[in-house]
Design a protein around this motif. Structure first.
Motif, PDB file in Angstrom:
ATOM      1  N   THR A  72       0.845  -1.194   0.000  1.00 27.65           N
ATOM      2  CA  THR A  72       0.000   0.000   0.000  1.00 27.65           C
ATOM      3  C   THR A  72       0.875   1.236   0.000  1.00 27.65           C
ATOM      4  N   LEU A  73       0.671   2.088  -1.015  1.00 26.31           N
ATOM      5  CA  LEU A  73       1.409   3.343  -1.121  1.00 26.31           C
ATOM      6  C   LEU A  73       0.568   4.473  -0.546  1.00 26.31           C
ATOM      7  N   SER A  74       1.122   5.224   0.388  1.00 27.29           N
ATOM      8  CA  SER A  74       0.451   6.414   0.918  1.00 27.29           C
ATOM      9  C   SER A  74       1.056   7.646   0.266  1.00 27.29           C
ATOM     10  N   PHE A  75       0.197   8.622  -0.055  1.00 26.95           N
ATOM     11  CA  PHE A  75       0.635   9.824  -0.774  1.00 26.95           C
ATOM     12  C   PHE A  75       0.391  11.059   0.076  1.00 26.95           C
ATOM     13  N   ASP A  76       1.189  12.090  -0.167  1.00 29.24           N
ATOM     14  CA  ASP A  76       1.054  13.323   0.606  1.00 29.24           C
ATOM     15  C   ASP A  76       0.101  14.327  -0.040  1.00 29.24           C
ATOM     16  N   GLU A  77      -0.538  13.933  -1.135  1.00 25.18           N
ATOM     17  CA  GLU A  77      -1.570  14.775  -1.736  1.00 25.18           C
ATOM     18  C   GLU A  77      -2.576  13.888  -2.449  1.00 25.18           C
ATOM     19  N   ASP A  78      -3.697  14.475  -2.842  1.00 25.28           N
ATOM     20  CA  ASP A  78      -4.762  13.717  -3.475  1.00 25.28           C
ATOM     21  C   ASP A  78      -4.243  13.008  -4.725  1.00 25.28           C
ATOM     22  N   ILE A  79      -4.560  11.731  -4.852  1.00 22.73           N
ATOM     23  CA  ILE A  79      -4.024  10.929  -5.951  1.00 22.73           C
ATOM     24  C   ILE A  79      -4.490  11.470  -7.302  1.00 22.73           C
ATOM     25  N   LYS A  80      -5.739  11.925  -7.368  1.00 19.82           N
ATOM     26  CA  LYS A  80      -6.257  12.418  -8.642  1.00 19.82           C
ATOM     27  C   LYS A  80      -5.449  13.592  -9.169  1.00 19.82           C
ATOM     28  N   SER A  81      -4.920  14.401  -8.256  1.00 13.28           N
ATOM     29  CA  SER A  81      -4.168  15.582  -8.677  1.00 13.28           C
ATOM     30  C   SER A  81      -2.834  15.215  -9.316  1.00 13.28           C
ATOM     31  N   LEU A  82      -2.383  13.969  -9.124  1.00 11.26           N
ATOM     32  CA  LEU A  82      -1.117  13.547  -9.727  1.00 11.26           C
ATOM     33  C   LEU A  82      -1.241  13.384 -11.235  1.00 11.26           C
ATOM     34  N   GLY A  83      -2.444  13.109 -11.707  1.00  8.65           N
ATOM     35  CA  GLY A  83      -2.662  12.993 -13.145  1.00  8.65           C
ATOM     36  C   GLY A  83      -2.293  11.630 -13.696  1.00  8.65           C
ATOM     37  N   HIS A  84      -2.812  11.342 -14.888  1.00 12.31           N
ATOM     38  CA  HIS A  84      -2.575  10.035 -15.511  1.00 12.31           C
ATOM     39  C   HIS A  84      -1.102   9.817 -15.856  1.00 12.31           C
ATOM     40  N   THR A  85      -0.359  10.886 -16.086  1.00 14.90           N
ATOM     41  CA  THR A  85       1.052  10.732 -16.451  1.00 14.90           C
ATOM     42  C   THR A  85       1.878  10.157 -15.302  1.00 14.90           C
ATOM     43  N   TYR A  86       1.357  10.242 -14.074  1.00 18.63           N
ATOM     44  CA  TYR A  86       2.079   9.677 -12.931  1.00 18.63           C
ATOM     45  C   TYR A  86       2.197   8.155 -13.054  1.00 18.63           C
ATOM     46  N   VAL A  87       1.289   7.550 -13.814  1.00 24.82           N
ATOM     47  CA  VAL A  87       1.341   6.097 -14.024  1.00 24.82           C
ATOM     48  C   VAL A  87       2.646   5.715 -14.720  1.00 24.82           C
ATOM     49  N   ASP A  88       3.160   6.590 -15.576  1.00 27.58           N
ATOM     50  CA  ASP A  88       4.439   6.301 -16.241  1.00 27.58           C
ATOM     51  C   ASP A  88       5.553   6.149 -15.203  1.00 27.58           C
ATOM     52  N   ARG A  89       5.500   6.967 -14.150  1.00 32.85           N
ATOM     53  CA  ARG A  89       6.510   6.853 -13.096  1.00 32.85           C
ATOM     54  C   ARG A  89       6.341   5.547 -12.314  1.00 32.85           C
ATOM     55  N   LEU A  90       5.109   5.160 -12.088  1.00 30.51           N
ATOM     56  CA  LEU A  90       4.869   3.883 -11.416  1.00 30.51           C
ATOM     57  C   LEU A  90       5.396   2.729 -12.266  1.00 30.51           C
ATOM     58  N   ASP A  91       5.174   2.826 -13.567  1.00 33.70           N
ATOM     59  CA  ASP A  91       5.665   1.772 -14.470  1.00 33.70           C
ATOM     60  C   ASP A  91       7.190   1.703 -14.458  1.00 33.70           C
ATOM     61  N   GLU A  92       7.831   2.872 -14.437  1.00 28.81           N
ATOM     62  CA  GLU A  92       9.299   2.892 -14.402  1.00 28.81           C
ATOM     63  C   GLU A  92       9.823   2.293 -13.096  1.00 28.81           C
ATOM     64  N   ALA A  93       9.144   2.606 -11.991  1.00 21.62           N
ATOM     65  CA  ALA A  93       9.595   2.098 -10.692  1.00 21.62           C
ATOM     66  C   ALA A  93       9.454   0.583 -10.601  1.00 21.62           C
ATOM     67  N   THR A  94       8.417   0.030 -11.215  1.00 21.07           N
ATOM     68  CA  THR A  94       8.180  -1.419 -11.133  1.00 21.07           C
ATOM     69  C   THR A  94       8.794  -2.181 -12.301  1.00 21.07           C
ATOM     70  N   GLU A  95       9.594  -1.503 -13.099  1.00 18.09           N
ATOM     71  CA  GLU A  95      10.207  -2.159 -14.260  1.00 18.09           C
ATOM     72  C   GLU A  95      11.085  -3.350 -13.877  1.00 18.09           C
ATOM     73  N   PRO A  96      11.873  -3.297 -12.786  1.00 11.65           N
ATOM     74  CA  PRO A  96      12.668  -4.482 -12.415  1.00 11.65           C
ATOM     75  C   PRO A  96      11.797  -5.723 -12.222  1.00 11.65           C
ATOM     76  N   ALA A  97      10.635  -5.558 -11.582  1.00 11.87           N
ATOM     77  CA  ALA A  97       9.745  -6.702 -11.384  1.00 11.87           C
ATOM     78  C   ALA A  97       9.197  -7.196 -12.723  1.00 11.87           C
ATOM     79  N   ARG A  98       8.830  -6.286 -13.577  1.00  4.32           N
ATOM     80  CA  ARG A  98       8.307  -6.688 -14.885  1.00  4.32           C
ATOM     81  C   ARG A  98       9.374  -7.440 -15.684  1.00  4.32           C
TER      82      ARG A  98
END
Length: 727
Positions: A138-164
């Motif tokens: 579970t990831l906790s965020f310091d601001e509303d998740i919606k405000s991060l925008g859809h482009t934030y998913v690219d950062r999540l994908d980059e972070a989980t790339e080793p697992a992929r």
């Protein structure tokens, strides 16, 4: 005799002692200066679109429910331990064979990268299923998740790339679904709607010029309306589906309004009026009906504010803005286009018989009206039977929230949902996708915290429908006791809704009685259920407001008590039938595969309220267009049978064509990737086709023939009190 578009000698309009009306003068002015009016509209459209881009429109579906369990619990958490109130979402890791722990280095690397992402406040310890195939954090965020925008998913994908890269599959669940879902792109649906409308208009009008005119004017007004909606969204946050809804409603009514005006103009030209006179007459007659219809739609949509939920009220506002701009275009842009085209309205004909009003007493519509007049009871009973059949599923309607389980198969959000729901072990199972957070306020506690915690744990464990609950733990300041409850069923099931009621009404009050404490349920699932209950509670208020406003407006317009009463009752039948179809298709799953659905879903809680306002407003369009022509003949001849027959003859063909076009536009939006848009599109399409055919062309004339002169009954004292408003 068939209608012909052959030119006739110019006719001089009869003198009007009162002089031409404002609408007549407006239409005539636009016809005399078409290029100036068209240029002004193009500038308005461009300015609105540029303004939308400049202000930076914001859209959000966040709902605030002051005083609710959800809001009170969230406020307590925020005040006691802000970290517990942080927005959070799940990152789920899954392997199709073996165990996730077999890829430990890759998983550790990915978790480290996730913790380093901007706005990530904390990463919880991994929770692993019994078979070891699924793990989530579970990831906790310091601001509303919606405000991060859809482009934030690219950062999540980059972070989980080793697992992929290690053949571990990754999905995103919880509140991360708000950014992990692919943004809804309804441009394809809009394009299909435009093309479908163009084909339908060409078939209906029989000439390229007549078909393109309503479509072109509707497109200009819709684009201008969307620009206005975007500008408003720059200062007033609207729901994410607001632009799609505005486009769908604007395109539908825009084509309809232009169609009615063009048809009336075409008939006047055939009757020999010169272009300017024909445009003026059209704007003064059909234009007035358009104005009254648009006001009715706006009243119905703005009544959504009465529910007290800003998100729903602003959806109604967005649709109202689109309708208002479209109506303004119908009264200015369409007359200008008609003045520019003039008698060339039938240029490039593709068939001989055009769509226009007819006044021949022996045409097919008069014969049809005569058949209804001879057998009104048969038509009335048959029509009511069909409507009742369509409405039957309504009685099993179940409102709820459409969760990630309805997302497209193979999407990151659907994968995360399925992996968690299908796995075994604490923290897994269907209910893990929709947990409840229990917050106990210990401020006035009369018993030791440990005893309250033990009693609470035992009570939750013994509650039917609870798969598990974490040990109740006090917050750092000792003011609250917090535990997470996992239901045995998924978040959109009726059983989970029942568990929510059991916990709030029975388990928690009974367990904490005489302890001086109060418990609240909070979290996204709780918020969705309370939102559902709030909407259900306030729906009758919306229905009452819309019915009363529509009744009063029609009473003033048509100087009758019976006509508006009949109109609101029949519109209720139309709405009920469209609700029934929605239940059969979405909740029962009949034909859901045709709409790209993966299975049955509940009816989204706010869809019935939205649909009622929209359906009622749109159905009043056809009611007003039909009744205005009937009333016109009634006030001339005072012969009810002739008035109903002539009104049906003059508008029947046009109403049918308009309904088919609007239905095609709405159905094109049923291909939207957003399930709520699918629901609204199908519901509106069904309601329009039922209303314009079965109700307007069967039930309304049958009832009016049966009621006779009683249709126009209005006490004299009331007639003197009511203001005068002609259609």
């Amino acid at each position: 005799m068939p209608v012909t578009s052959a030119p006739a000698p110019a006719v001089t309009p009869p003198p009007d002692a009162a002089g031409p009306s404002v609408l007549h003068r407006t239409g005539a002015f636009c016809a005399r200066h078409p290029m100036w009016v068209i240029a002004a509209w193009l500038l308005l459209m461009a300015a609105a679109m540029l303004g939308r881009n400049a202000v930076g429109a914001t859209y959000s579906d966040e709902v605030s429910l002051p005083g609710s369990h959800t809001q009170t619990g969230a406020d307590l958490l925020e005040g006691s331990d802000p970290a517990l109130a942080d927005p959070n979402g799940k990152v789920v890791f899954h392997v199709d064979s073996g165990k996730v722990s077999g890829h430990g280095d890759a998983l550790t690397d990915s978790l480290g990268r996730l913790s380093d992402l901007p706005h990530v406040a904390d990463v919880s310890a991994p929770v692993t299923s019994t078979d070891g195939a699924t793990t989530y954090v579970t990831l906790s965020f310091d601001e509303d998740i919606k405000s991060l925008g859809h482009t934030y998913v690219d950062r999540l994908d980059e972070a989980t790339e080793p697992a992929r890269n290690a053949d571990v599959r990754v999905g995103y669940g919880g509140d991360l679904n708000t950014i992990a879902r692919e943004p809804a792109n309804d441009r394809a649906a809009e394009a299909i709607g435009v093309v479908t409308a163009a084909v339908a208009l060409l078939v209906a009008f029989g000439s390229v010029a007549a078909a393109l005119l309503p479509l072109a004017t509707a497109l200009v007004s819709v684009l201008a309306g969307l620009g206005v909606v975007g500008i408003v969204a720059g200062s007033l946050t609207l729901a994410t589906s607001a632009p799609t809804l505005a486009a769908m409603i604007g395109l539908g009514v825009g084509i309809d309004y232009a169609l009615f005006l063009t048809t009336r103009f075409r008939q006047d030209v055939m009757d020999g009026y010169d272009t300017e006179s024909a445009v003026g007459r059209t704007t003064a007659s059909s234009g007035r009906a358009v104005l009254v219809a648009a006001v009715t739609v706006a009243v119905a949509l703005l009544s959504l504010y009465a529910c007290g939920l800003s998100m729903i009220g602003r959806l109604g506002l967005a649709a109202t803005l689109a309708v208002a701009v479209t109506a303004l275009a119908a009264l200015t842009l369409v007359p200008a286009a008609l003045g520019l085209v003039g008698r060339r309205i039938d240029t490039l004909k593709v068939r001989r018989r055009p769509v226009a009003e007819t006044s021949g007493d022996d045409d097919g519509w008069h014969r049809y009206a005569g058949m209804i007049a001879r057998h009104p009871w048969r038509f009335l009973v048959a029509g009511l039977a069909v409507v009742a059949l369509c409405a039957t599923p309504l009685f099993s309607m179940r409102l709820g929230h459409i969760d990630d389980g309805a997302d497209p198969a193979g999407s990151p959000t659907r994968n995360a949902y399925d992996w968690i729901a299908d796995a075994d072990g604490p923290g897994f199972g269907p209910g893990a996708n929709g947990t409840f957070t229990v917050v106990v306020d210990l401020t006035g506690a009369t018993l030791p915290t440990d005893r309250i915690a033990d009693d609470l744990a035992d009570a939750l464990k013994g509650t039917e429908g609870v798969a598990g609950a974490t040990a109740p733990r006090p917050t750092q300041d000792g003011r609250l006791l917090v535990t997470t409850v996992t239901p045995t069923t998924g978040p959109q099931t009726a059983e989970t809704g029942g568990l929510f009621e059991t916990l709030t009404d029975h388990t928690l009050p009974a367990t904490l009685k005489d302890t001086g404490t109060t418990a609240y349920l909070t979290g996204s699932t709780t918020g969705q259920l309370e939102f559902r209950d709030t909407v259900t509670e306030r729906l009758p208020l919306i229905i009452g407001i819309v019915l009363v406003c529509a009744f009063l407006l029609l009473m003033v317009v048509f100087r009758s008590l019976v006509v508006p009463l009949k109109a609101v009752l029949l519109n209720l039948l139309t709405t009920g039938a469209s609700y029934g179809v929605l239940v059969a298709v979405f909740q029962w799953g009949w034909g859901d595969g045709l709409l790209g659905m993966s299975g049955p879903v509940p009816i989204e809680s706010y869809v019935p309220m939205m649909m009622f306002a929209i359906v009622f407003g749109l159905s009043m369009d056809y009611e007003i267009f039909l009744l205005s022509r009937i009333a016109e003949e009634w006030h001339t001849s005072h012969d009810n049978r002739r008035a109903v027959g002539k009104g049906l003859s003059l508008t029947g063909r046009v109403i049918t064509c308009a309904a088919l076009i609007m239905t095609a536009v709405f159905l094109s939006f049923a291909g939207s990737p957003t399930v709520v848009v699918k629901m609204l599109a199908l519901g509106l399409a069904i309601s329009v086709i039922l209303d314009a055919t079965l109700v307007r062309l069967v039930l309304v004339p049958a009832l009016m023939f049966l009621l006779g002169r009683g249709n126009w009954w209005l006490p004299r004292w009331l007639d003197r009190l009511l203001p005068r408003l002609r259609v």
